[in-house]
Enzyme design. Structure first.
Site, mmCIF file in Angstrom:
data_model
loop_
_atom_site.group_PDB
_atom_site.id
_atom_site.type_symbol
_atom_site.label_atom_id
_atom_site.label_comp_id
_atom_site.label_asym_id
_atom_site.label_seq_id
_atom_site.Cartn_x
_atom_site.Cartn_y
_atom_site.Cartn_z
ATOM 1 N N ARG A 40 0.821 -1.217 0.000
ATOM 2 C CA ARG A 40 0.000 0.000 0.000
ATOM 3 C C ARG A 40 0.855 1.268 0.000
ATOM 4 O O ARG A 40 0.410 2.299 -0.501
ATOM 5 C CB ARG A 40 -0.956 -0.012 1.205
ATOM 6 N N LYS A 202 -12.613 -10.926 8.432
ATOM 7 C CA LYS A 202 -13.533 -9.791 8.631
ATOM 8 C C LYS A 202 -14.922 -10.190 8.113
ATOM 9 O O LYS A 202 -15.429 -9.650 7.125
ATOM 10 C CB LYS A 202 -13.025 -8.557 7.883
ATOM 11 N N GLY A 362 -5.859 -6.790 2.347
ATOM 12 C CA GLY A 362 -4.526 -6.483 2.876
ATOM 13 C C GLY A 362 -3.749 -7.750 3.181
ATOM 14 O O GLY A 362 -2.601 -7.916 2.733
ATOM 15 N N GLY A 387 -12.193 -4.926 1.607
ATOM 16 C CA GLY A 387 -13.636 -4.660 1.529
ATOM 17 C C GLY A 387 -13.975 -3.763 0.351
ATOM 18 O O GLY A 387 -14.993 -3.952 -0.323
HETATM 19 P P1 ADP Z 1 -7.924 -9.390 3.971
HETATM 20 O O1 ADP Z 1 -6.978 -8.592 4.845
HETATM 21 O O2 ADP Z 1 -7.211 -10.156 2.915
HETATM 22 O O3 ADP Z 1 -9.064 -8.541 3.488
HETATM 23 P P2 ADP Z 1 -9.180 -10.416 6.328
HETATM 24 O O4 ADP Z 1 -8.554 -9.299 7.094
HETATM 25 O O5 ADP Z 1 -10.668 -10.483 6.253
HETATM 26 O O6 ADP Z 1 -8.595 -10.512 4.857
HETATM 27 O O7 ADP Z 1 -8.702 -11.816 6.914
HETATM 28 C C1 ADP Z 1 -7.343 -12.187 6.952
HETATM 29 C C2 ADP Z 1 -7.050 -12.786 8.279
HETATM 30 O O8 ADP Z 1 -7.916 -13.882 8.468
HETATM 31 C C3 ADP Z 1 -5.645 -13.325 8.424
HETATM 32 O O9 ADP Z 1 -5.028 -12.746 9.559
HETATM 33 C C4 ADP Z 1 -5.862 -14.830 8.634
HETATM 34 O O10 ADP Z 1 -4.966 -15.421 9.515
HETATM 35 C C5 ADP Z 1 -7.246 -14.872 9.206
HETATM 36 N N1 ADP Z 1 -7.904 -16.176 9.007
HETATM 37 C C6 ADP Z 1 -8.303 -16.725 7.844
HETATM 38 N N2 ADP Z 1 -8.851 -17.933 8.053
HETATM 39 C C7 ADP Z 1 -8.807 -18.160 9.378
HETATM 40 C C8 ADP Z 1 -9.226 -19.227 10.211
HETATM 41 N N3 ADP Z 1 -9.801 -20.330 9.725
HETATM 42 N N4 ADP Z 1 -9.024 -19.092 11.542
HETATM 43 C C9 ADP Z 1 -8.423 -17.987 12.034
HETATM 44 N N5 ADP Z 1 -8.006 -16.949 11.302
HETATM 45 C C10 ADP Z 1 -8.195 -17.038 9.987
HETATM 46 C C1 3PG Z 2 -8.686 -2.248 4.916
HETATM 47 O O1 3PG Z 2 -7.625 -2.691 5.373
HETATM 48 O O2 3PG Z 2 -9.545 -2.982 4.383
HETATM 49 C C2 3PG Z 2 -8.884 -0.751 4.893
HETATM 50 O O3 3PG Z 2 -7.730 -0.060 5.282
HETATM 51 C C3 3PG Z 2 -10.072 -0.362 5.747
HETATM 52 O O4 3PG Z 2 -9.850 -0.683 7.086
HETATM 53 P P1 3PG Z 2 -11.103 -0.941 8.046
HETATM 54 O O5 3PG Z 2 -11.694 -2.256 7.640
HETATM 55 O O6 3PG Z 2 -10.536 -0.955 9.457
HETATM 56 O O7 3PG Z 2 -12.077 0.209 7.841
HETATM 57 MG MG MG Z 3 -7.035 -7.985 6.788
#
Ligand code: ADP
Ligand code: 3PG
Ligand code: MG
Length: 420
Positions: A40, A202, A362, A387
């Site tokens: 980023r 998330k 991310g 998101g």
């Molecule tokens: P992104 O950042 O790619 O948008 P998220 O923030 O939604 O994705 O999710 C990523 C996180 O989800 C990572 O830290 C990963 O370790 C966690 N994760 C994914 N699957 C699992 C699981 N089955 N149990 C615990 N954590 C998980």
């Molecule tokens: C993200 O990592 O998806 C963006 O920086 C937004 O962060 P947020 O989900 O905490 O609003």
């Molecule tokens: Mg994430």
């Protein structure tokens, strides 16, 4: 390529002006607080370079994480350091984002300098989309233009994505333009089959877009903690797995949309959940990978990855696809023993360059870039948005884009919307 409907930095006279830039420097940090992936930060460089060439004074704002008030571990100071080294240009870090410190720093700054202000979310007013806070951001920075380049955060209606545009003429940065045009183009008439692979943690943020993906996609593969949430809804005991309860209504709506689209008999073939998972009793780095059917998870076990059979199903679906949208890691990929599904998916995409792949999130981007080792060149598009990219793909309007001045160039910069 799809036209971009907003004015960009190229469309307005920025020379020698003070410009406020919203970046998304919400970067992953490791357990020692070091930046573990700087995609980023790198992605913000074309816009910053452009503004420096225009001899602007550049004031950059961002959030980092989800702090409760002024939590030091969420300071943007390490980002200032990394940005300076990537840009090979001094970046002055200011320990606040509004107020006297900002005013003084900006008065001292000369044309062609960059200031990075402290984390916007140290003020709850940022997420509350507070008008007074937005006005302070505009006034204290002395900005004549606002540039939205934080693609990853434009799905939020926050002070720095929405209210700010009421106080300064607001245009898009080059990253925002590139992300929106690339993703919109791929989704407008995608080559089919289109397979959406959705994982991550998330869940409540992302689950509502699945219903819209039911319309767009030919198959949806669910993994990660998102899969745990679905399996729990289906009545399975998920032990100590990470999941989000309380999603019944959303998942009901998703299944009813799926039934309507493909008929009762094909529901589980369209919305694919893992049949087996890899479990462990702790998140310890040395935890061993044990694969069990989804019906056999004990009370003290967590489902941390797709199992080997589930991985073979994911790979088969992806190999048949012409377009793949992937958002959210398919397991606890920070530990290699639980990164199998994510790694196999990355490999399947990398070995099929003719498949359009759009990878977002991310943590997901962090994972595939490390896996790839070549700045993500194995994939068509590694998005800086999580998101935000999902909502864009699902056809949702993005508040942080909607709020910008519209092209064509006849759009008036002196609109009543702007009070200064
Ligand atoms: P992104 O950042 O790619 O948008 P998220 O923030 O939604 O994705 O999710 C990523 C996180 O989800 C990572 O830290 C990963 O370790 C966690 N994760 C994914 N699957 C699992 C699981 N089955 N149990 C615990 N954590 C998980
Ligand atoms: C993200 O990592 O998806 C963006 O920086 C937004 O962060 P947020 O989900 O905490 O609003
Ligand atoms: Mg994430």
């Amino acid at each position: 390529m799809v036209g971009f409907s907003k004015l960009t930095v190229r469309d307005v006279p920025l020379e020698h002006k003070v410009v406020l830039v919203r970046a998304d420097y919400n970067v992953p940090l490791d357990s020692n607080g070091n930046i573990s992936d700087d995609l980023r930060i790198k992605a913000s460089i074309p816009t910053l370079t452009y503004l420096l060439e225009q001899k602007c004074t550049v004031v950059v704002i961002s959030h980092l994480g989800r702090p409760e008030g002024k939590e030091k571990r969420f300071s943007l100071r390490p980002v200032a350091k990394r940005l300076a080294s990537l840009l090979d240009h001094h970046v002055a870090f200011v320990t606040d984002c509004i107020g006297d410190k900002v005013v003084q720093a900006r008065k001292k700054a000369s044309a062609g300098s960059i200031l990075l202000l402290e984390n916007l979310r140290f003020y709850p007013e940022e997420e509350a989309n507070d008008e007074v806070f937005a006005q302070s951001l505009a006034q204290d920075s002395g900005a004549r233009y606002f540039v939205q380049d934080g693609f990853g955060v434009v799905h939020r209606a926050h002070a720095s994505t929405d209210a700010i545009t009421h106080y300064v003429p607001s245009v898009a940065g080059l990253l925002l333009e590139k992300e929106v045009t690339t993703i919109t183009h791929a989704m407008k008439s995608p080559e089919r089959p289109l397979v959406a692979v959705l994982g991550g943690a998330k869940v409540s943020d992302k689950i509502h877009v699945i219903e819209r993906f039911v319309k767009v996609a030919d198959k949806i593969v669910i993994g990660g903690a998102m899969a745990n949430t679905f399996l729990s809804y289906r009545g399975l005991s998920m032990g100590a797995s990470i999941l989000e309860p309380g999603q019944k209504d959303v998942i009901d709506a998703i299944y009813s949309a799926v039934r309507k689209k493909v008929g009762d008999a094909r529901v589980d073939d369209f919305l694919i959940l893992p049949r087996d998972v890899a479990v462990a009793t702790s998140l310890d780095k040395k935890a061993e990978r044990k694969v069990v059917p989804v019906g056999n998870i004990s009370a003290d076990e967590m489902a941390l990855d797709a199992g080997d059979y589930a991985i073979s199903v994911i790979v088969k679906e992806v190999l048949q696809a012409k377009t793949v949208v992937w958002n959210g890691t398919l397991g606890y990929a920070e530990i290699p023993a639980f990164a199998h599904a994510s790694a196999r998916l990355a490999l399947a995409l990398a070995t099929q360059p003719q498949t359009t792949s759009i990878i977002g999130g991310g943590d997901t981007a962090d994972f595939v870039l490390k896996w790839d080792g070549h700045d993500g060149n194995s994939f068509n598009h590694v998005s800086t948005g999580g998101g935000a990219s999902l909502e864009l793909m699902a056809g949702d309007p993005l508040p942080g884009v909607e709020s910008l001045l519209s092209a064509p160039k006849s759009a008036t910069l002196n609109s009543n919307k702007h009070k200064r």
